[in-house]
Design a protein around this motif. Sequence first.
Motif, short mmCIF file in Angstrom:
data_model
loop_
_atom_site.label_atom_id
_atom_site.label_comp_id
_atom_site.label_asym_id
_atom_site.label_seq_id
_atom_site.Cartn_x
_atom_site.Cartn_y
_atom_site.Cartn_z
N VAL A 1 -1.20 -79.37 -33.82
CA VAL A 1 -2.45 -79.27 -34.56
C VAL A 1 -2.34 -80.19 -35.78
CG1 VAL A 1 -4.03 -77.76 -35.80
CG2 VAL A 1 -2.78 -76.89 -33.81
N THR A 2 -3.24 -81.17 -35.87
CA THR A 2 -3.20 -82.11 -36.98
C THR A 2 -4.58 -82.24 -37.60
OG1 THR A 2 -2.76 -84.40 -37.63
CG2 THR A 2 -3.48 -84.04 -35.36
N LYS A 3 -4.64 -82.14 -38.92
CA LYS A 3 -5.91 -82.26 -39.63
C LYS A 3 -6.16 -83.69 -40.09
CE LYS A 3 -5.76 -77.48 -41.34
NZ LYS A 3 -5.79 -76.62 -42.54
N ARG A 4 -5.21 -84.59 -39.86
CA ARG A 4 -5.36 -85.97 -40.31
C ARG A 4 -5.15 -86.90 -39.13
NH1 ARG A 4 -1.98 -85.92 -46.07
NH2 ARG A 4 -3.23 -84.29 -47.11
N LEU A 5 -6.24 -87.25 -38.50
CA LEU A 5 -6.18 -88.06 -37.28
C LEU A 5 -5.54 -89.42 -37.54
CD1 LEU A 5 -6.88 -88.64 -34.33
CD2 LEU A 5 -9.18 -89.28 -35.09
N LYS A 6 -5.95 -90.08 -38.61
CA LYS A 6 -5.44 -91.43 -38.88
C LYS A 6 -3.94 -91.43 -39.08
CE LYS A 6 -6.02 -95.44 -41.89
NZ LYS A 6 -6.73 -96.01 -43.05
N ILE A 7 -3.43 -90.47 -39.85
CA ILE A 7 -1.99 -90.40 -40.09
C ILE A 7 -1.25 -90.11 -38.80
CG2 ILE A 7 -0.18 -89.06 -41.26
CD1 ILE A 7 -2.05 -88.75 -43.61
N PHE A 8 -1.79 -89.24 -37.95
CA PHE A 8 -1.16 -88.96 -36.67
C PHE A 8 -1.11 -90.23 -35.82
CE2 PHE A 8 -1.55 -87.99 -32.16
CZ PHE A 8 -0.45 -87.19 -31.96
N ILE A 9 -2.21 -90.95 -35.76
CA ILE A 9 -2.27 -92.17 -34.96
C ILE A 9 -1.26 -93.20 -35.45
CG2 ILE A 9 -3.72 -94.15 -34.35
CD1 ILE A 9 -4.46 -91.69 -32.82
N GLU A 10 -1.12 -93.33 -36.76
CA GLU A 10 -0.25 -94.37 -37.33
C GLU A 10 1.22 -93.98 -37.31
OE1 GLU A 10 -1.82 -95.00 -41.21
OE2 GLU A 10 -3.50 -96.27 -40.52
N ASP A 11 1.53 -92.69 -37.52
CA ASP A 11 2.92 -92.30 -37.74
C ASP A 11 3.58 -91.55 -36.58
OD1 ASP A 11 2.51 -93.40 -40.23
OD2 ASP A 11 2.29 -91.48 -41.27
N GLU A 12 2.82 -90.86 -35.77
CA GLU A 12 3.42 -89.98 -34.77
C GLU A 12 3.10 -90.36 -33.33
OE1 GLU A 12 3.07 -85.76 -35.64
OE2 GLU A 12 2.31 -86.25 -37.64
N LEU A 13 2.04 -91.12 -33.13
CA LEU A 13 1.57 -91.40 -31.78
C LEU A 13 2.62 -92.11 -30.93
CD1 LEU A 13 -0.88 -91.37 -29.79
CD2 LEU A 13 -1.38 -93.68 -30.64
N ASP A 14 3.24 -93.17 -31.48
CA ASP A 14 4.19 -93.97 -30.69
C ASP A 14 5.43 -93.18 -30.32
OD1 ASP A 14 2.48 -96.09 -30.76
OD2 ASP A 14 3.50 -97.15 -32.38
N GLU A 15 5.82 -92.22 -31.17
CA GLU A 15 7.01 -91.42 -30.87
C GLU A 15 6.74 -90.45 -29.72
OE1 GLU A 15 10.06 -88.26 -33.04
OE2 GLU A 15 8.58 -89.36 -34.22
N LEU A 16 5.55 -89.83 -29.74
CA LEU A 16 5.20 -88.88 -28.68
C LEU A 16 4.83 -89.58 -27.38
CD1 LEU A 16 3.03 -86.09 -30.39
CD2 LEU A 16 5.18 -85.77 -29.17
N PHE A 17 4.16 -90.71 -27.51
CA PHE A 17 3.65 -91.42 -26.34
C PHE A 17 4.02 -92.90 -26.43
CE2 PHE A 17 0.70 -88.01 -27.56
CZ PHE A 17 0.84 -87.17 -26.47
N PRO A 18 5.25 -93.26 -26.07
CA PRO A 18 5.69 -94.66 -26.16
C PRO A 18 4.73 -95.57 -25.38
CG PRO A 18 7.53 -93.21 -25.64
CD PRO A 18 6.31 -92.38 -25.54
N PRO A 19 4.27 -96.66 -25.99
CA PRO A 19 3.26 -97.51 -25.34
C PRO A 19 3.74 -98.16 -24.05
CG PRO A 19 4.10 -98.53 -27.35
CD PRO A 19 4.61 -97.13 -27.34
N ASP A 20 5.06 -98.30 -23.88
CA ASP A 20 5.55 -98.91 -22.65
C ASP A 20 5.70 -97.89 -21.52
OD1 ASP A 20 7.57 -97.60 -24.00
OD2 ASP A 20 9.15 -98.93 -23.25
N GLU A 21 5.43 -96.62 -21.80
CA GLU A 21 5.57 -95.58 -20.79
C GLU A 21 4.27 -94.82 -20.52
OE1 GLU A 21 8.64 -92.90 -21.88
OE2 GLU A 21 10.11 -94.46 -22.32
#
Length: 252
Positions: free
Chosen positions: A138-158
Amino acid sequence: ERDEFAGLLTDDATITWLPEGKIKKAEPTKNGDPPGSLCISIPQPPKTYLSTQSSDEGLDEDTPKVSLLLALPRPLQLSRILPMVSQLGVDQLILTNAMKVPKDYFGSHIFRKPEVLRGLLVEGLAQCGDVRLPNVHVTKRLKIFIEDELDELFPPDEVVRVIAHPQRRDIDGREVGPAPLRMTNIEFPKSDKPRRLLVAVGPEGGWTEPYELDMFRDKGFQQITLGTRVLRSDVAVVSLLSLAHEVCSKNK
């Protein structure tokens, strides 16, 4: 403190009601619970547990290959969506803010009482015969999640990243902007690992243009559409997850 048997899966248990004090009749208390307490006895408990924690061993064949990033809908609607999501199967479930999401949605009892959220997910699992709870963020800050956490949870090469948004038309019926893809036309990254897919579903009014759409596109999201109709969140979620599972099954 977490009970040692919390999350245990078993058909062999004895539940005993332990009344407290002199009770003439079993009237519910103010919080809706029966008076007294329950004693649960489990003889020779099996070693099978239901957990929301990720396995350190990574994804196995039974782990859903689809994850969902969902802009928070109205609480009543969310309570209907959660069992549907767990029935269809998702690995990661991200509930997030968006510009068109009222802030008070995060004050819902679903978030104040985690057991309510868990119960709704378990309801869907019971229907489909699965025991794997999604990992909920649950995240209340979409932009921060996209910038800081997205690549760790969902690696772009996978992981393929797609964002759902209706195709816009002007007053003359002409399509506005670049034509988005259909789910069956998305491109998967070249990888030897199992195909995984992240679907971002916005609020009922759609993602805010152009700010939110550009933010997703900058992170490699492919825009997809179900057409020009503006759908309710529950209809969009079920339709998109069904298509996503179908696409992943064809691209193993």
